[in-house]
Enzyme design. Structure first.
Site, PDB file in Angstrom:
ATOM      1  N   ASP A 195      -9.636   7.267  -5.704  1.00  0.00           N
ATOM      2  CA  ASP A 195     -11.162   7.106  -5.046  1.00  0.00           C
ATOM      3  C   ASP A 195     -11.152   8.155  -3.954  1.00  0.00           C
ATOM      4  O   ASP A 195     -12.439   8.439  -3.662  1.00  0.00           O
ATOM      5  CB  ASP A 195     -11.413   5.859  -4.793  1.00  0.00           C
ATOM      6  CG  ASP A 195     -11.883   5.028  -6.133  1.00  0.00           C
ATOM      7  OD1 ASP A 195     -12.246   5.316  -6.852  1.00  0.00           O
ATOM      8  OD2 ASP A 195     -11.511   3.805  -5.754  1.00  0.00           O
TER       9      ASP A 195
ATOM     10  N   LYS B 266     -18.218   2.401  -1.664  1.00  0.00           N
ATOM     11  CA  LYS B 266     -18.881   2.860  -2.735  1.00  0.00           C
ATOM     12  C   LYS B 266     -19.038   1.669  -3.703  1.00  0.00           C
ATOM     13  O   LYS B 266     -18.486   0.968  -3.546  1.00  0.00           O
ATOM     14  CB  LYS B 266     -17.964   4.111  -3.280  1.00  0.00           C
ATOM     15  CG  LYS B 266     -16.478   3.298  -3.809  1.00  0.00           C
ATOM     16  CD  LYS B 266     -16.648   3.053  -5.489  1.00  0.00           C
ATOM     17  CE  LYS B 266     -15.390   2.297  -5.618  1.00  0.00           C
ATOM     18  NZ  LYS B 266     -15.337   1.545  -6.930  1.00  0.00           N
TER      19      LYS B 266
END
Length: 282
Positions: free
Chosen positions: A135, A9
């Site tokens: 996350d 990401k």
């Protein structure tokens, strides 16, 4: 054998709003994925053990590994009485601000859900995953999103415009807790969350580049000036926008044209051991 892909990401934005009573920071951040992946496979065992098979000098293969923690959590939550071998082929750099460990943990949760026929929704896996990493909820879905709270509140956004991404990780290690500890919440700052969401809604590449912002960036740059040098180098070599991802130290630059992206790649490749030329996924 079950297979899962775990993409890295990047943050388009990252804002820290205040320190919560539970010790975490309230955050708001827009994130997406890029086509730099770890690849995982899952195979049942008969000895009730969780075994992580990975050949990497800086990644543990015991209960300190986030994929192991995710499997352990799943085994406990769903009373799984079998074992599993988790094999990880790792391309995402370690401790880079790219959520490599969280991506592996999320892929493990999706993989075990399929391997053992648990029938859990992605929403249920995300709600469970926040217990081991902020996350992980985002990484469960792997869609462009704005994440709030500790990271557990995930609101999907439109995919970003097509673009090349140059990722450059300097040869330094950064402790996320140290960065958050050094963060002065009283300092003035601007993070363009609304502008970023508008850019994605309207598929506006240039507005997206102008909205890139990360409240942790100046903190990490003060600790490690090389981060700023890499970002400045990318912008000088034609990046349409550049930003440190997460708490760092990886910096990325965006480019619409392949030649432009290769120029940036070549410029930073001499000063960083880990440089990648990839695409936005979202």
């Amino acid at each position: 054998m079950i297979y899962e892909t775990a993409p890295a990401k990047i943050n388009f934005t990252l804002d820290t709003l205040f320190k919560r009573d539970d010790g975490y920071h309230e955050i708001e951040m827009v994130m997406t994925t890029v086509d730099l992946n770890d690849r995982l496979s899952f195979e049942k065992r008969t000895d009730n053990k969780i075994v992580v098979d990975i050949e990497h000098n800086y990644v543990p293969n015991d209960n300190k590994n986030l994929a192991y923690k995710a499997a352990d959590l799943m085994f406990e939550r769903f009373n799984i009485n079998e074992g599993v071998t988790i094999s990880i082929d790792k391309d995402i750099p370690v401790s880079a601000g790219l959520a490599g460990g969280s991506a592996d943990a999320a892929a493990t949760m999706r993989g075990l859900n399929r391997l053992f026929g648990l029938g859990q929704s992605l929403d249920a896996l995300a709600a469970l995953g926040i217990q081991i990493g902020t996350d992980i909820p985002f990484c469960i879905y792997n869609q462009t999103a704005v994440c709030t709270g500790r990271g557990e509140q995930v609101t999907f956004l439109k995919r970003p415009p097509s673009a090349w991404v140059v990722l450059a990780k300097p040869n330094i290690g950064i402790s996320s807790p140290d960065v958050f500890k050094a963060l002065d919440l009283t300092e003035e700052h601007i993070v363009h969350n609304e502008k970023c969401k508008q850019a994605l809604e309207n598929n506006d590449y240039h507005l997206l580049c102008n909205s890139l912002s990360n409240r942790l960036e100046p903190v990490s740059m003060a600790m490690h000036p090389d981060i700023k040098k890499i970002k400045d180098n990318m912008l000088q070599c034609g990046a349409d926008g550049a930003l440190m991802s997460g708490s760092g130290p990886t910096v990325y630059g965006l480019a619409q044209k392949e030649r432009q992206a290769k120029n940036i790649y070549n410029a930073v490749n001499g000063c960083c051991n880990e440089v990648y030329l990839v695409r936005l996924l979202g």
